[in-house]
Structure formats: C-alpha cells, structure tokens
Design a protein around this motif. Structure first.
Motif, PDB file in Angstrom:
ATOM      1  N   LEU A  91       0.841  -1.197   0.000  1.00  0.00           N
ATOM      2  CA  LEU A  91       0.000   0.000   0.000  1.00  0.00           C
ATOM      3  C   LEU A  91       0.876   1.248   0.000  1.00  0.00           C
ATOM      4  O   LEU A  91       1.989   1.240   0.527  1.00  0.00           O
ATOM      5  CB  LEU A  91      -0.907   0.008   1.222  1.00  0.00           C
ATOM      6  N   ILE A  92       0.366   2.314  -0.587  1.00  0.00           N
ATOM      7  CA  ILE A  92       1.089   3.583  -0.654  1.00  0.00           C
ATOM      8  C   ILE A  92       0.108   4.703  -0.317  1.00  0.00           C
ATOM      9  O   ILE A  92      -0.991   4.785  -0.886  1.00  0.00           O
ATOM     10  CB  ILE A  92       1.681   3.821  -2.057  1.00  0.00           C
ATOM     11  N   GLU A 118      -8.705   3.685  -1.614  1.00  0.00           N
ATOM     12  CA  GLU A 118      -9.526   4.688  -0.928  1.00  0.00           C
ATOM     13  C   GLU A 118      -9.142   6.065  -1.455  1.00  0.00           C
ATOM     14  O   GLU A 118      -7.964   6.341  -1.691  1.00  0.00           O
ATOM     15  CB  GLU A 118      -9.306   4.656   0.592  1.00  0.00           C
ATOM     16  N   ASP A 119     -10.138   6.927  -1.636  1.00  0.00           N
ATOM     17  CA  ASP A 119      -9.924   8.332  -1.968  1.00  0.00           C
ATOM     18  C   ASP A 119     -10.531   9.136  -0.830  1.00  0.00           C
ATOM     19  O   ASP A 119     -11.737   9.326  -0.749  1.00  0.00           O
ATOM     20  CB  ASP A 119     -10.580   8.669  -3.305  1.00  0.00           C
ATOM     21  N   ARG A 120      -9.687   9.582   0.091  1.00  0.00           N
ATOM     22  CA  ARG A 120     -10.167  10.123   1.354  1.00  0.00           C
ATOM     23  C   ARG A 120     -10.493  11.609   1.265  1.00  0.00           C
ATOM     24  O   ARG A 120      -9.896  12.344   0.455  1.00  0.00           O
ATOM     25  CB  ARG A 120      -9.117   9.877   2.452  1.00  0.00           C
ATOM     26  N   PRO A 121     -11.399  12.076   2.109  1.00  0.00           N
ATOM     27  CA  PRO A 121     -11.807  13.488   2.068  1.00  0.00           C
ATOM     28  C   PRO A 121     -10.665  14.467   2.319  1.00  0.00           C
ATOM     29  O   PRO A 121     -10.718  15.604   1.865  1.00  0.00           O
ATOM     30  CB  PRO A 121     -12.864  13.578   3.188  1.00  0.00           C
ATOM     31  N   ILE A 125      -4.846   9.650  -1.035  1.00  0.00           N
ATOM     32  CA  ILE A 125      -5.298   8.531  -1.853  1.00  0.00           C
ATOM     33  C   ILE A 125      -4.506   7.299  -1.454  1.00  0.00           C
ATOM     34  O   ILE A 125      -3.273   7.308  -1.487  1.00  0.00           O
ATOM     35  CB  ILE A 125      -5.103   8.822  -3.358  1.00  0.00           C
ATOM     36  N   LEU A 126      -5.207   6.259  -1.036  1.00  0.00           N
ATOM     37  CA  LEU A 126      -4.556   5.009  -0.650  1.00  0.00           C
ATOM     38  C   LEU A 126      -4.487   4.109  -1.876  1.00  0.00           C
ATOM     39  O   LEU A 126      -5.509   3.715  -2.434  1.00  0.00           O
ATOM     40  CB  LEU A 126      -5.324   4.333   0.483  1.00  0.00           C
ATOM     41  N   ILE A 153       4.114   7.858   0.345  1.00  0.00           N
ATOM     42  CA  ILE A 153       4.754   7.155   1.458  1.00  0.00           C
ATOM     43  C   ILE A 153       4.330   5.696   1.445  1.00  0.00           C
ATOM     44  O   ILE A 153       3.137   5.384   1.592  1.00  0.00           O
ATOM     45  CB  ILE A 153       4.380   7.807   2.808  1.00  0.00           C
ATOM     46  N   PRO A 154       5.274   4.763   1.261  1.00  0.00           N
ATOM     47  CA  PRO A 154       4.908   3.343   1.268  1.00  0.00           C
ATOM     48  C   PRO A 154       4.556   2.876   2.667  1.00  0.00           C
ATOM     49  O   PRO A 154       5.167   3.305   3.652  1.00  0.00           O
ATOM     50  CB  PRO A 154       6.178   2.653   0.756  1.00  0.00           C
ATOM     51  N   ASP A 155       3.562   2.022   2.759  1.00  0.00           N
ATOM     52  CA  ASP A 155       3.152   1.452   4.042  1.00  0.00           C
ATOM     53  C   ASP A 155       4.120   0.332   4.394  1.00  0.00           C
ATOM     54  O   ASP A 155       4.289  -0.626   3.633  1.00  0.00           O
ATOM     55  CB  ASP A 155       1.730   0.914   3.927  1.00  0.00           C
ATOM     56  N   LEU A 156       4.781   0.436   5.540  1.00  0.00           N
ATOM     57  CA  LEU A 156       5.766  -0.541   5.986  1.00  0.00           C
ATOM     58  C   LEU A 156       5.312  -1.168   7.296  1.00  0.00           C
ATOM     59  O   LEU A 156       4.638  -0.531   8.109  1.00  0.00           O
ATOM     60  CB  LEU A 156       7.134   0.116   6.200  1.00  0.00           C
TER      61      LEU A 156
END
Length: 607
Positions: A91-92, A118-121, A125-126, A153-156
């Motif tokens: 995920l990023i 996801e496109d967050r308010p 953007i995930l 930012i990559p999810d680690l």
C-alpha cells in the motif's frame, strides 16, 4: 548489498534488502519446497520465511512466486543498525499537490499499474500495487519525483516490542496487586510492603460490584486462548488484524502474550483460577501487532466502530526510526475522540521494559495513558522505562510477580529447569496459569481500573479518565522524586489507586461538583485571510488541550471555529492568520515536522 532510501512520515529510512528472507502470502497448509525456515508468521499480511541462502534472492523470489498457493511475494528489508525485518505491505499513501488535475493523477496511477483503494476526504489517496506493478518502494519513489505529487509514502510493517518480562523473583498464589497484606501465604521469608497494591479490592467494595458487563476492553496483542477458563465466554467482536476476519489463530505460531494480558484486565470471577481487575467486563481481542499505518488504522477503527470502551496495548517501540508518524497518531487520536459516541475510548499503552530514560513512542502520543511498573515493595521496577510523558505506574514484577492466565499452547520459559517453566519458585499451580510481569502486566491492570471507573460513571470522557488517574494516584518513592507539580519521571503522577479513582468517578456522576471542563476560547478568524487547519474535534477537553499545545509549540494564534453538524458541535482548530495562501503554505512543513497534517483553509465564511 545496495540500500534503498525510503520516505516515511518520520523522514527518510535507509533499507537494505535481505539476502535470505522474503514475505509470502500462502494459501493452504503446504509451504513451497524452496522455503527453508519459517521465521515470522505474520508481518504486514505476509509470512516471513527464509529461502536458500546460497541463491540470488531476486531469482529465488521470482521462482517461489510461481509456486502453487503463493499469491504474492515480496522482498524483506532491514534498516541500518537494526535487525528487525521490514516488509512493504503493498500500500502507498499518496497526496497530490493542491489543485492537481484528478484525471491526470489517475492516469499516472494507471500507467504504474496501481489500484485506488480509498480516496479520502482529506486528499489522501490510498493505493495498492498489483501483479503488474514494480516494487512498492520503487513505485513510491517514482511518484515522489513527480511535480504533481506532494507525498508518496509506502506502508511498511516491522515487529514491535511486546512489553513482557519474565519474573525475577518468586511467586505466590494470591493476587497481591489487587490487595497487598504484606505477606504471601506459604512463603514466610519474603515480606512485601503492606499496601503496595492498586487498591482494586477496595474499589470493588466501593462500587458494591465487580464492575459492569456493559464495559468492553479491547486488548490488541497476539495469542488469545479464548477457551481458557478465565476468558471463556467473554469475547465480543474479535478481529484478526491482517486478514480482517473474526477467526483468531491458535497454537504456538499465534503467540502467547495476549492471554495473560487479557486475564490481568478482566479474568472472570468464576470460582476458579485468577480474577482480573474488572471481572465483569467483556473482551474485544484484536490479534496482530503492526507498525503498518494501514493496519494501525484498521485496528483502532475497529475498536471505535465495534464499541470498545478501553483499549489496552502492551507493545510499542523506543527505536526512533519506527516511532509512530502522523497516520499512526491520527488513528489513535480518532479512537480518543470518536469512540464511545464522542466521549472517546480510553487508550492505554505500556511505557516499555528497556530500562531507558525514554518511554515507548506510542505511549507519548497526546491523550494516551502511559503506564510504567512498580513492585510489591512500592519501588520503581528497574526495567520500567522512565521519562516525560509517563502517566502512572502500576504493580507488576520486580519483587513478586503477578499470577496470570496462560494459553494452552504456551511453552513456558525457555532454558530453565522443567519445574520452573511456568512458576519461578517451581511450585505447581496447575495447567492454566503462569508468572507474568513487565509493563505488559501493569498496562492491562490500569485498563481494568479504567473499566471500573466507567462502570462508576459511563459519561466520563477519555480526557477526564486520564486526569482522574493522575489526580488520585499515590505518591510512592521519595518526595525528591517529584517536581513542584507532583510529577516524577520514574513514577509519573504516582502508583495508580483504583479506589480513589472510582470514588472520584462517582463524585463526577453524583453531585455535580466535578470541575468544569477546560474552557474553549471560540474565536472566529478574520474573513478573507488564510489559516492552517490541523484538526476537527468534538471532544471538549481534547480541543482545549490541542489549542494550548499548538500555542505553546508554534507561538502562532490559534482559532477555534465551532460548526454544527447532525445536532452536535465540531470544533475546527486553526493555526495562524495569513494574508495569502502562499504565506500559509510556507508554515506547512513546520507543523508537519511536529507530526501534524495541516492544510490551507480560506477563512471567508468560516463559522
């Protein structure tokens, strides 16, 4: 081997690729024949395994990806001067620049073979990589180079520390941490300090009950034996964090830590075994420890939406490179403010067992109750971390340890004589219990006490519970340990006192004489200017705390703008007043460096 520089919410992280370890998502029972060793069963949704160390790791991973039953394979990394595996979850977190053309942004994602999850308010953007994508670390780096992308930012995920320490001295069958009479039945030569306890039994007497069954304690950990006599029938809304399923794993690979933690908080009063601090409370078990911001959001959001009242976390880190970033803090803050219908979940974290002058970074997050350990002689437990941010200490080992539940698959303490695998003095207390300690033990004890406070007064906010614990704690140690404000780096505000805390909770409920919540200075900024919005909160005390914190940190005017929504008030918290949007943006990096996620807001029409 060459390193790759990865941007995180805490700055840049230099990672080197492992020459033997990879992460696999495997369906079925059989492991691919290339797997030489199973290293870690769950990390970022992957099983970390060792392949043949004699082969080139890139070619070996490519081959194992073709194996039947392997859906995804990833490289595993290590940070400089750290031996814990780091896994990119795939995920990023991506934020386009302000006013970016959304169609152009989506075309970029398509060219990189990324899926929008996801496109967050808030503009985030995930993204998720696919089989056709490149390595997520390289994709994030490529996105970061584009002028249209502000951050990528990559999810680690990395293994966090479980704050358990093996007992250091003997054991006794009575639970002295609930009420300490100064001696242990059957052990005449080991005196304890009478009264060196958490006053839990006195709190039960004051409540005239063992607490309310309407209160739910979420325990986030690994290894729950829900069939244990002390926990059976108490589980509600369980969650396997990585798989997002309700079925929790069992057996040695699942771990053992969650079972004793849960029992200290809420072990049942059923005539056998041990009793937790809040025996009538329900258990919400969440299996999985994770650094991943995505899974951190999932765990705390589950607690909020599933009705947790108290959240107990006996884990964390004192490694600066893995301290929680803005996304982690947002997830915790959301629980502290949105939970319990806006009153806030009570979030309790262990200070840590490293014996350092630095407490667990998760325990330092605003609003969290940070718990250290005291001993059966009312002294500071030498392993318990010290430093600013510590809230209270609670009884644990360091003198006599605590008796807690053990999972049926618990192998016991390694490298000791067989008779001392579970009980330090070698005296068998049966197959269901063991010695337990560390700040891992002190933390669920405080979580159970918080549950008793909510049993006394369900209307308390998370901020009020923390304030009451601080105000009612007993000062132990010496007067010189405390400053003029009654605070100690070794003990926080003192050793937790459940009886006094429950009495204060009842006083808040009973006669209306409780102190008013801190005032909120509602200030409507001048229309036509610009500001940086850092939050929108409904919790009155949290708004006041954040406002004071921001003014102290940045020496800028802080405005509070109330907005009515769905019959309740939400307070926008705004920092600074600037003549232009550009001047406002000049201060964004300054706030981000302190862990906030500000965005520019034009103040025309605010309020």
């Amino acid at each position: 081997m060459s390193t790759i520089n990865v941007r995180t919410s805490n700055g840049n992280l230099n990672l080197r690729k492992s020459e033997a370890l990879v992460g696999l998502k495997i369906s079925g029972e059989e492991k691919p024949p290339e797997v030489r060793e199973e290293v870690m069963p769950e990390l970022g949704g992957f099983e970390v395994v060792a392949l043949d160390p004699g082969r080139n790791i890139d070619r070996a991973l490519d081959q194992v990806r073709q194996s039947e039953g392997v859906s995804v394979g990833t490289h595993v990394y290590f940070a400089e001067n750290d031996n814990r595996p780091v896994v990119p979850t795939g995920l990023i977190y991506c934020t386009p620049v302000e006013n970016a053309d959304r169609n152009e942004v989506r075309l970029i994602f398509q060219r990189l073979n990324l899926t929008i999850e996801e496109d967050r308010p808030d503009g985030t953007i995930l993204l998720s990589v696919t089989r056709r994508s490149r390595n997520p670390l390289k994709v994030a780096a490529a996105l970061q180079e584009l002028p249209i992308i502000e951050t990528a930012i990559p999810d680690l995920d990395v293994p966090l520390d479980q704050y358990f320490s093996e007992p250091r001295d003997g054991l006794f069958p009575e639970e002295w941490h609930l009420e300490n009479e100064g001696s242990i039945p059957g052990v005449p030569n080991y005196p304890l300090k009478r009264g060196a306890d958490a006053r839990v039994r006195a709190a039960w007497k004051r409540l005239n009950s063992l607490g309310s069954s309407a209160v739910t304690i979420a325990v986030i950990d690994k290894g729950f034996d829900l069939n244990h006599p002390d926990l059976a029938g108490k589980s509600v809304h369980p969650l396997h964090i990585n798989s997002n399923e309700t079925k929790l794993p069992v057996g040695a690979a699942a771990g053992t830590h969650g079972t004793p933690c849960a029992s200290v908080a809420l072990g049942a009063a059923n005539g056998t075994g041990i009793v937790g601090a809040a025996p009538n409370a329900r258990l919400m078990p969440l299996h999985g420890l994770t650094y991943s911001p995505y899974y951190t959001e999932r765990m705390f959001n589950h607690c909020v939406t599933s009705g947790a009242d108290v959240i107990s976390c006996s884990w964390g880190t004192v490694e600066a490179i893995y301290r929680p970033g803005a996304l982690h803090e947002r997830a915790v803050t959301s629980a502290l403010t949105r939970g319990r219908g806006g009153k806030g979940c009570i979030v309790v974290f262990a200070a840590g067992n490293e014996g350092k002058n630095l407490i667990n970074y998760y325990a330092q997050l605003p609003g969290v109750i940070a718990v250290g350990a005291s001993t059966s002689n009312d002294t500071h437990a030498s392993y318990s971390n010290r430093g600013p941010g510590l809230t209270v200490v609670a009884p644990s080992d360091g003198g006599w340890p605590i008796l807690a539940a053990r999972a049926s698959w618990d192998p016991g303490v390694p490298r000791v004589s067989p008779e001392k695998k579970y009980y330090a003095d070698g005296r068998d207390r049966g197959p269901y219990h063991k010695h337990f300690g560390g700040t891992s033990c002190a933390t669920p004890l405080v979580a159970g006490i918080c549950a008793l406070m909510l049993s006394a007064n369900p209307e308390l906010t998370s901020a009020e519970v923390k304030a009451i614990l601080q105000r009612t704690a007993d000062k132990i140690g010496t007067p010189s340990d405390y400053d003029a404000g009654g605070y100690s780096d070794r003990y926080g505000y003192g050793r937790v006192n459940a009886d006094r805390a429950v009495a204060e909770a009842l006083r808040y409920r009973g006669n209306g004489n409780a102190p008013a919540p801190p005032p909120i200075a509602v200030t409507l900024p001048q229309a036509g200017t610009y500001s940086l919005q850092v939050s929108a909160l409904s919790n009155h005390a949290a708004v006041a705390d954040l406002s004071a914190k921001l003014q102290s940190e940045f020496n800028l005017p802080v405005a509070i703008s109330p907005v009515e929504t769905n019959g309740s008030t939400v307070y926008r918290v705004l920092v600074g007043q600037f003549a232009t949007a550009e001047l406002a943006r000049d201060n964004i990096d300054r706030l981000r460096a302190a862990g906030y996620r500000p965005f520019v807001r034009e103040l025309t029409g605010i309020g």
